[in-house]
Scaffold this active site. Sequence first.
Site, short mmCIF file in Angstrom:
data_model
loop_
_atom_site.label_atom_id
_atom_site.label_comp_id
_atom_site.label_asym_id
_atom_site.label_seq_id
_atom_site.Cartn_x
_atom_site.Cartn_y
_atom_site.Cartn_z
N GLU A 419 0.68 -1.24 -0.04
CA GLU A 419 0.03 -0.01 -0.02
C GLU A 419 0.64 1.26 0.15
OE1 GLU A 419 -2.77 -0.38 3.04
OE2 GLU A 419 -4.04 -2.01 2.18
C1 BMA Z 1 -4.93 -3.07 5.25
C2 BMA Z 1 -3.35 -3.63 5.72
C3 BMA Z 1 -3.16 -3.54 6.86
C4 BMA Z 1 -4.20 -3.26 7.89
C5 BMA Z 1 -5.44 -3.74 7.32
C6 BMA Z 1 -6.74 -3.33 8.29
O1 BMA Z 1 -4.82 -2.69 3.98
O2 BMA Z 1 -2.49 -3.60 4.50
O3 BMA Z 1 -2.14 -2.27 6.78
O4 BMA Z 1 -3.89 -3.84 9.21
O5 BMA Z 1 -5.60 -3.09 6.06
O6 BMA Z 1 -6.82 -1.96 8.28
#
Ligand code: BMA
Length: 816
Positions: A419
């Site tokens: 991300e």
């Molecule tokens: C995602 C993951 C984490 C996170 C999860 C829940 O996008 O990549 O960064 O823990 O969401 O929010």
Amino acid sequence: MKTIDLSGQWRLVRVATGRSWPALVPGDTHSALLAAGKIPDPYAGTNELDVQWVGREDWAFERGFEVPKEFLSEEMVFLSCDCLDTIAEVSLNGRPAGRADNMFVRWRFDAKPFLKAGKNTVRILFRSAENAAIAAARALPYPVPHTVNPVQSPHRNLVRKVQCHAGWDWGPCLMVAGIHGDISLGATSEARIDYILSEQVHGKGRCTVRVFVECEAARAGTRQLAVSIGGRTVTKAAALARGANMLRADVVVEKPLLWWPNGYGAQPLYDLEVSIGGHSVRKRLGLRRLELVNREDAAGLSMTFRVNGVDVFCKGANWIPCDALPLRQTREKVAHLLSSAARAHMNMLRVWGGGQYESDAFYDLCDEKGILVWQDMMFSCALYPSSPRFLASVEREVRHQVKRLRDHPCIAVWCGNNEDVGALTWFPESRRNRDRYLVDYDRLNEGTIGRVVDECDPTRPFWPSSPSAGRGDYSDNWHVDSRGDMHYWTVWHERRPFSAYLEVKPRFCSEFGYQSFPSRETIRSYADEGSLNPTSPIMEHHQRHPQGNSIITEMFSRYFRLPEGFESFVYLSQVQQALAIKTAVEYWRSLRPTCMGTLYWQLDDTWPVCSWSSIEYGGKWKLLHYAARRFYAPLLICAYVIGGAVEVWAVNDGLEKIAGRATVSFMDFKGKVLRSLSRETRLPAACARRLARFSLGSLPSAPEESFLHLALETRRQTVTNELFLAEPKRCALAKPEVRFKIVEKKAGALAVSLAADSPAFFVSLDAEGIAGEFEDSCFTLLPGAPRVLSFVPRQPVTAGALRKAFAVRHLRDTYR
Ligand code: BMA
């Protein structure tokens, strides 16, 4: 080569006071202090807050050891450290021998000048990584932000350390320091093998394995290189120069047995052994071809993993480190999680970029179980600097990790980060000056990580980021479903209904998740009886998503009658989670080949917490994991409401065509069949087919008066499924009586038999305090269709003990 293992008993010294305690290596500061009774259990209550000081201090690990005289007569004598976490100064006999600042690098220090025959000491001083990060931030020319969680160590993105050590939205902030992996001394006057890298050339009835050996020679000369695979050995004379050498030998494997992902075939592994100059290294190879097919097509850009020519629908979840305390990341724990994944028909896990390049045991077990690994590089939810020093450190890290891991057949793809493309738009700084941060991003991701991956592993694709639309594309794939992989968080983060899962057609959904509470017994490990309420301070401390509890309870109010009592609350949260992910996966599986993968967020937990996991800390399966075992099964029958109609689909992931009888029944809540259709069905291999469509106007009752029961019966098995046609809260569910008996099938083989007098939904089986799994849970129990389900305990248990602990629960139990 001679070695002296330095793992075992060390001492941990608090530098500020000079006090010391015993410490295990491999191990970490917090585990040692906990064992010595110096800090409280950081997982219980709100203790985590009271141990933050540990990460803000400097600590030293030290021990004595003996070195025999002959050891020192070798030309090359070195200290090898698999993983130093993180900012370390190494001294031998009180003299500085090396420094480290990246826990993902394998460090090797010349030890010869410092050692003596007889008694020696090693001391590794760990400077506070938190303080180092703060100092690094002060030296930056402009801010480089990262996501901030409820308990957070600042500037985690400026040190090369497991990013979630600093706190996450499911994890504690425990800035551990320590020595993980192996630590040893080595000595040789000949050669040390640093890496073995292999490439497979598959031909008709044979596979040529090109084996490259990277080794460091203590002196120049000709040595015998021996490479054997599966008993066939090739030897040759190799002329070594002093220093670094790259050697090669090819071995032909006739009639190779191919390695397949779980559910597609077996996982034969060939022993590979390489020896030169008195050093031998072994590993295991799986012979397979693997491609990532990214092809422009009518829907966009495909994202299909093809193994041995077969397009694999990737089913799985995201993996985070299995414990926040490294000492507790045992092989046994990893093995339980991976076998749980395999039992739920998973064939891929994504090693998420906020965690760690995993242990050898992890990849060995994935090789054995046929679990493909989507391997992120360890960068997540942040912007990162691109100073020459930072990039040089990353280059060293990626070079090491790719060479270390690339011979594992399980590894399917290297991915740049988690991300970080999205993160370019998350912070005011980067929104104001996206170009500056995009340049940093590109220097790191393409200029360093991608370049080094390409160079170190030409056999695998590099995928720039998860999610992403592919190399050279910097769009945010959170809402775009047509190209590459997608993270679809609209239902959770944007509080949309579950039907929003049916509004996208991802090519590959590598993250989507829904939270639930862990079981009462896991909650009791951190909360006292008086805190068993979702909004008590301790429960809120173990919920790291700021809106988590409100999203869960608000969603209850949309679909269910509000649960009465804490245990119903916990149970219903797990039902809701299972229903959310099931809705998404079943629809997306029915889209194959447009969609070719679903990895839900997340498989495991690092501590006991309310989170998106399907397996709670301690290894207990949540209802989602049981549901996954059904919705990920190779043969699936499912239904959903779309475009004003109910559609019934069958999905066959298998490589053989299937013939069977599909039955679709509308049943009322007493279990009476209102209408039933049955027909012979043929399903080609690897396909999804629509079996039936009913417009909502043509149902035999009002939607809240019946539900759909589906069955697909083949020669080998019957798979079933159900669909509510209205929100369960609007349905007048009967109050079923569920009778059960614990039965002992054969000696020690325990099972539970269950029967209901009217349909019971989301039937959940539990044996509090007894670790193990039932054959099924989270299912519909119909009148006239009793079930006998085995229970596999992790430790032997008697029928009497199981009877005492056993409890059954279903949806109608949660309210009066
Ligand atoms: C995602 C993951 C984490 C996170 C999860 C829940 O996008 O990549 O960064 O823990 O969401 O929010």
